[in-house]
Design an enzyme around this catalytic site. Sequence first.
Site, PDB file in Angstrom:
ATOM      1  N   ASP A  85      40.823  46.322  46.011  1.00 40.98           N
ATOM      2  CA  ASP A  85      39.987  45.724  44.959  1.00 40.98           C
ATOM      3  C   ASP A  85      38.616  46.391  45.042  1.00 40.98           C
ATOM      4  OD1 ASP A  85      39.158  43.775  42.959  1.00 40.98           O
ATOM      5  OD2 ASP A  85      38.096  42.722  44.545  1.00 40.98           O
ATOM      6  N   SER A  86      37.794  46.134  44.037  1.00 44.46           N
ATOM      7  CA  SER A  86      36.416  46.643  44.098  1.00 44.46           C
ATOM      8  C   SER A  86      35.629  45.951  45.207  1.00 44.46           C
ATOM      9  CB  SER A  86      35.720  46.390  42.763  1.00 44.46           C
ATOM     10  OG  SER A  86      35.701  44.994  42.498  1.00 44.46           O
ATOM     11  N   CYS A  96      43.247  43.850  41.559  1.00 45.17           N
ATOM     12  CA  CYS A  96      42.045  43.917  40.743  1.00 45.17           C
ATOM     13  C   CYS A  96      42.511  44.099  39.304  1.00 45.17           C
ATOM     14  CB  CYS A  96      41.223  45.121  41.205  1.00 45.17           C
ATOM     15  SG  CYS A  96      39.760  45.459  40.211  1.00 45.17           S
ATOM     16  N   GLU A 140      30.194  38.311  45.175  1.00 46.92           N
ATOM     17  CA  GLU A 140      30.059  39.277  46.282  1.00 46.92           C
ATOM     18  C   GLU A 140      28.933  38.870  47.226  1.00 46.92           C
ATOM     19  OE1 GLU A 140      31.576  42.315  47.268  1.00 46.92           O
ATOM     20  OE2 GLU A 140      33.224  41.766  45.948  1.00 46.92           O
ATOM     21  N   CYS A 169      40.245  37.892  36.568  1.00 52.29           N
ATOM     22  CA  CYS A 169      39.526  38.734  37.549  1.00 52.29           C
ATOM     23  C   CYS A 169      39.803  38.086  38.900  1.00 52.29           C
ATOM     24  CB  CYS A 169      38.034  38.738  37.247  1.00 52.29           C
ATOM     25  SG  CYS A 169      37.033  39.481  38.563  1.00 52.29           S
ATOM     26  N   HIS A 192      38.215  37.988  41.579  1.00 51.08           N
ATOM     27  CA  HIS A 192      37.089  37.323  42.241  1.00 51.08           C
ATOM     28  C   HIS A 192      37.004  35.834  41.866  1.00 51.08           C
ATOM     29  CE1 HIS A 192      35.524  41.373  43.070  1.00 51.08           C
ATOM     30  NE2 HIS A 192      34.600  40.819  43.831  1.00 51.08           N
TER      31      HIS A 192
HETATM   32  N1  DGL Z   1      38.224  41.749  41.147  1.00 57.71           N
HETATM   33  C1  DGL Z   1      38.037  42.561  39.995  1.00 57.71           C
HETATM   34  C2  DGL Z   1      38.977  42.243  38.871  1.00 57.71           C
HETATM   35  O1  DGL Z   1      39.978  41.623  39.120  1.00 57.71           O
HETATM   36  C3  DGL Z   1      36.785  43.161  39.931  1.00 57.71           C
HETATM   37  C4  DGL Z   1      35.776  43.153  39.016  1.00 57.71           C
HETATM   38  C5  DGL Z   1      34.632  44.095  39.181  1.00 57.71           C
HETATM   39  O2  DGL Z   1      34.493  44.773  40.173  1.00 57.71           O
HETATM   40  O3  DGL Z   1      33.875  44.116  38.212  1.00 57.71           O
HETATM   41  O4  DGL Z   1      38.785  42.605  37.745  1.00 57.71           O
END
Ligand code: DGL
Length: 278
Positions: free
Chosen positions: A11-12, A74, A153, A185, A187
Amino acid sequence: MNNNFPIGIFDSGVGGLSVWRAIRQQLPNEALIYFADQGHVPYGARPLAEIRHFSEQITRFLLARQAKLIVVACNTASAAALAHLRQTFSQIAFVGMEPAVKPAAEQTASGVVGVLATPATFQGALYASVVERFASGVTVLQDTCPGLVTQIERGNLAGDETRQILEKALTPMLSRGADTVVLGCTHYPFVIPLIREIGGEALRVIDPAPAVARQIQRVLASRRLEAEASSPPQFTFYTSGSPAAFDAFLSLLLGETGLAQPAVWQKNSDGQETIATI
Ligand code: DGL
């Protein structure tokens, strides 16, 4: 390929840990290797081509560490890169994320559902295709929740800034009759308590992580790649950001202790960015 090789997850940032947690519950024998690209988070407002490049390099990094299957945990990276990854690494199975519009459309009583996701996810062909296939006759409202990934984050799961972003997203949806909200998302499951505070207990909140974990189980079974229950599985974490911050998040959110290892993006002699460990 050995059955006890790990599942690679990326993931990011820390968002994919919501999927990691579901995989742990569903597949307790599996070793897991997780990559958080916190040097580049957030992905959501970046060009799709750039996210594709990051995703390809992270996949190479995980494959070099013997990942037997890759989970693109992600939505943004799945929207930008999943088709490309499957084409480029055809020998390996990928499981990605797509906004759970289908179950939302099936379960809504009011016929109005809200989707929270990043701009890149809404731009991708994957989102357009799930809405077209599954949401006919349903009103789908969208919001990109600007700044929410960054707040999460930082570990700000219930503070004023986070609450304001969610109120701004949810209030118009609720006033138009939305009874179901899709977390598009990875997150966002970490702010479900706040979403419930704002939307009320009756609001249906769909976190796709358990369904994704079941899909991973099916894919492993179909390839006969399930781990044997011989020894306790190992969990390894890498971050291109701060390992200490990642470790703190791991214990705050999941009650897990892990020692994240640093990974750095560096340019090779052709000017290509690749990942190295220190
Ligand atoms: N967890 C991400 C997603 O599911 C990340 C979003 C991001 O880094 O902007 O889209």
